[in-house]
Design a protein around this motif. Sequence first.
Motif, PDB file in Angstrom:
ATOM      1  N   THR A   1     -21.169   1.235 -11.065  1.00 43.15           N
ATOM      2  CA  THR A   1     -20.123   2.031 -10.430  1.00 43.15           C
ATOM      3  C   THR A   1     -19.200   1.109  -9.660  1.00 43.15           C
ATOM      4  N   ASP A   2     -18.169   1.677  -9.072  1.00 42.17           N
ATOM      5  CA  ASP A   2     -17.238   0.922  -8.234  1.00 42.17           C
ATOM      6  C   ASP A   2     -17.892   0.720  -6.861  1.00 42.17           C
ATOM      7  N   ARG A   3     -18.470  -0.427  -6.632  1.00 44.10           N
ATOM      8  CA  ARG A   3     -19.209  -0.671  -5.400  1.00 44.10           C
ATOM      9  C   ARG A   3     -18.287  -0.693  -4.192  1.00 44.10           C
ATOM     10  N   ARG A   4     -17.080  -1.160  -4.376  1.00 46.26           N
ATOM     11  CA  ARG A   4     -16.135  -1.167  -3.260  1.00 46.26           C
ATOM     12  C   ARG A   4     -15.821   0.254  -2.807  1.00 46.26           C
ATOM     13  N   ALA A   5     -15.724   1.166  -3.763  1.00 46.37           N
ATOM     14  CA  ALA A   5     -15.452   2.560  -3.410  1.00 46.37           C
ATOM     15  C   ALA A   5     -16.622   3.159  -2.639  1.00 46.37           C
ATOM     16  N   LEU A   6     -17.848   2.827  -3.044  1.00 44.68           N
ATOM     17  CA  LEU A   6     -19.024   3.312  -2.315  1.00 44.68           C
ATOM     18  C   LEU A   6     -18.986   2.848  -0.858  1.00 44.68           C
ATOM     19  N   LEU A   7     -18.720   1.556  -0.676  1.00 47.41           N
ATOM     20  CA  LEU A   7     -18.678   1.012   0.682  1.00 47.41           C
ATOM     21  C   LEU A   7     -17.513   1.587   1.486  1.00 47.41           C
ATOM     22  N   LYS A   8     -16.396   1.820   0.817  1.00 48.36           N
ATOM     23  CA  LYS A   8     -15.230   2.362   1.510  1.00 48.36           C
ATOM     24  C   LYS A   8     -15.505   3.754   2.060  1.00 48.36           C
ATOM     25  N   ASN A   9     -16.323   4.532   1.345  1.00 49.62           N
ATOM     26  CA  ASN A   9     -16.644   5.892   1.784  1.00 49.62           C
ATOM     27  C   ASN A   9     -17.622   5.917   2.952  1.00 49.62           C
ATOM     28  N   CYS A  10     -18.339   4.807   3.185  1.00 51.76           N
ATOM     29  CA  CYS A  10     -19.345   4.781   4.243  1.00 51.76           C
ATOM     30  C   CYS A  10     -18.696   4.944   5.616  1.00 51.76           C
ATOM     31  N   GLY A  11     -19.391   5.647   6.492  1.00 53.00           N
ATOM     32  CA  GLY A  11     -18.885   5.834   7.839  1.00 53.00           C
ATOM     33  C   GLY A  11     -19.428   7.113   8.444  1.00 53.00           C
ATOM     34  N   ILE A  12     -18.797   7.573   9.516  1.00 54.53           N
ATOM     35  CA  ILE A  12     -19.194   8.825  10.161  1.00 54.53           C
ATOM     36  C   ILE A  12     -18.074   9.843   9.994  1.00 54.53           C
ATOM     37  N   TYR A  13     -18.466  11.072   9.710  1.00 55.68           N
ATOM     38  CA  TYR A  13     -17.525  12.167   9.465  1.00 55.68           C
ATOM     39  C   TYR A  13     -17.875  13.334  10.389  1.00 55.68           C
ATOM     40  N   TRP A  14     -16.849  14.001  10.900  1.00 55.85           N
ATOM     41  CA  TRP A  14     -17.099  15.245  11.622  1.00 55.85           C
ATOM     42  C   TRP A  14     -17.691  16.260  10.657  1.00 55.85           C
ATOM     43  N   THR A  15     -18.553  17.108  11.160  1.00 51.97           N
ATOM     44  CA  THR A  15     -19.191  18.105  10.289  1.00 51.97           C
ATOM     45  C   THR A  15     -18.177  19.037   9.640  1.00 51.97           C
ATOM     46  N   SER A  16     -16.994  19.155  10.231  1.00 49.43           N
ATOM     47  CA  SER A  16     -15.954  20.025   9.682  1.00 49.43           C
ATOM     48  C   SER A  16     -14.975  19.286   8.771  1.00 49.43           C
ATOM     49  N   SER A  17     -15.255  18.002   8.504  1.00 50.50           N
ATOM     50  CA  SER A  17     -14.323  17.181   7.736  1.00 50.50           C
ATOM     51  C   SER A  17     -14.124  17.712   6.318  1.00 50.50           C
ATOM     52  N   GLY A  18     -12.878  17.751   5.905  1.00 52.26           N
ATOM     53  CA  GLY A  18     -12.570  18.170   4.541  1.00 52.26           C
ATOM     54  C   GLY A  18     -12.946  17.136   3.508  1.00 52.26           C
ATOM     55  N   ALA A  19     -13.298  15.919   3.968  1.00 50.60           N
ATOM     56  CA  ALA A  19     -13.708  14.877   3.028  1.00 50.60           C
ATOM     57  C   ALA A  19     -15.109  15.099   2.490  1.00 50.60           C
ATOM     58  N   LEU A  20     -15.865  16.007   3.124  1.00 52.08           N
ATOM     59  CA  LEU A  20     -17.218  16.320   2.669  1.00 52.08           C
ATOM     60  C   LEU A  20     -17.163  17.435   1.639  1.00 52.08           C
ATOM     61  N   SER A  21     -17.877  17.253   0.537  1.00 50.62           N
ATOM     62  CA  SER A  21     -17.916  18.302  -0.473  1.00 50.62           C
ATOM     63  C   SER A  21     -18.720  19.487   0.036  1.00 50.62           C
ATOM     64  N   SER A  22     -18.468  20.645  -0.544  1.00 51.32           N
ATOM     65  CA  SER A  22     -19.190  21.847  -0.128  1.00 51.32           C
ATOM     66  C   SER A  22     -20.681  21.722  -0.410  1.00 51.32           C
ATOM     67  N   VAL A  23     -21.043  21.003  -1.467  1.00 50.30           N
ATOM     68  CA  VAL A  23     -22.454  20.801  -1.792  1.00 50.30           C
ATOM     69  C   VAL A  23     -23.148  20.036  -0.670  1.00 50.30           C
ATOM     70  N   VAL A  24     -22.491  18.989  -0.165  1.00 50.51           N
ATOM     71  CA  VAL A  24     -23.069  18.162   0.892  1.00 50.51           C
ATOM     72  C   VAL A  24     -23.147  18.933   2.204  1.00 50.51           C
ATOM     73  N   SER A  25     -22.024  19.507   2.626  1.00 48.11           N
ATOM     74  CA  SER A  25     -21.990  20.166   3.931  1.00 48.11           C
ATOM     75  C   SER A  25     -22.886  21.399   3.982  1.00 48.11           C
ATOM     76  N   SER A  26     -22.933  22.185   2.920  1.00 47.37           N
ATOM     77  CA  SER A  26     -23.751  23.401   2.943  1.00 47.37           C
ATOM     78  C   SER A  26     -25.228  23.069   3.022  1.00 47.37           C
ATOM     79  N   PHE A  27     -25.665  21.977   2.366  1.00 45.56           N
ATOM     80  CA  PHE A  27     -27.079  21.603   2.423  1.00 45.56           C
ATOM     81  C   PHE A  27     -27.432  21.015   3.786  1.00 45.56           C
ATOM     82  N   LEU A  28     -26.590  20.135   4.304  1.00 43.46           N
ATOM     83  CA  LEU A  28     -26.915  19.458   5.554  1.00 43.46           C
ATOM     84  C   LEU A  28     -26.819  20.366   6.769  1.00 43.46           C
TER      85      LEU A  28
END
Length: 264
Positions: A224-251
């Motif tokens: 995969t694109d390893r740079r893209a994986l690393l670029k996505n790493c970080g902290i997100y607010w729970t209400s962030s639109g960058a989180l998919s519904s699959v991720v946010s609904s489970f967590l």
Amino acid sequence: MRKDPTHFFENLRLACSTRASISDLCRSVAINRQQFNRYINENCEPSAHNRLRIAAAFGLDPVDFDLPTPLFRRKLEEAKRPQLMDGPLANAFPGNPQALRPYLGFYQTWHVSLSWPDRIVCSCAHLRESQGQVLVTSLERIDDLESGIRQRSRYVGLAAFQRNRIFLTEVTRGEAPTFGQTILMPFEIHQRQYLRGLTMGLSWRNDNLPYATRTIWRHRGLETDRRALLKNCGIYWTSSGALSSVVSSFLLQAGSSITTLARS
């Protein structure tokens, strides 16, 4: 010649398939490639001396090549597995290497953070097979501009497959290493992207309090694109639109995000 050399030829081809090339194997056992091809093509069997050299190259005994192929495969995998420890955990990893192979590759991972309240930590992980074991490497990259914190964490460990669950045990690199443990559910029948489970560790910013939280891993393929994986790493607010519904609904399912063990 033995009455039934079929197992030998099948097992020899199986053993050879675990090597990068036949040429490298021939050099390591000092057998001419043309002669070795005659063994693979079932034109003749090696002498007792050559059988011993071939078996030794795989950490086996010559008689192991006469076993039924399923038993030989097990012997071959056991010979490839380094014995890193003694005791009850010696054979715990990888448990079932064949069952783990569909899960090899790169992942984007998420879990609710105890160190950063109301935030979700996005990390990346890699599962790969090496010498009969499945290794896991996880990376966290967090830049908290508000507090001026820049955190870089690297975890390394082993994966096991037991009782239809994936177990990961990792340790952080550094002067004061800590352990982390994760249990993941296998892919569902009609879903081959997400692994859901629980992860356990210590809070980095809350006096090393033990905690457990839900985690979800998205498989990104063997490459995969390893740079893209690393670029996505970080902290997100729970209400962030960058989180998919699959991720946010489970967590963020009500009442199930984080469990802590507070000081008495």
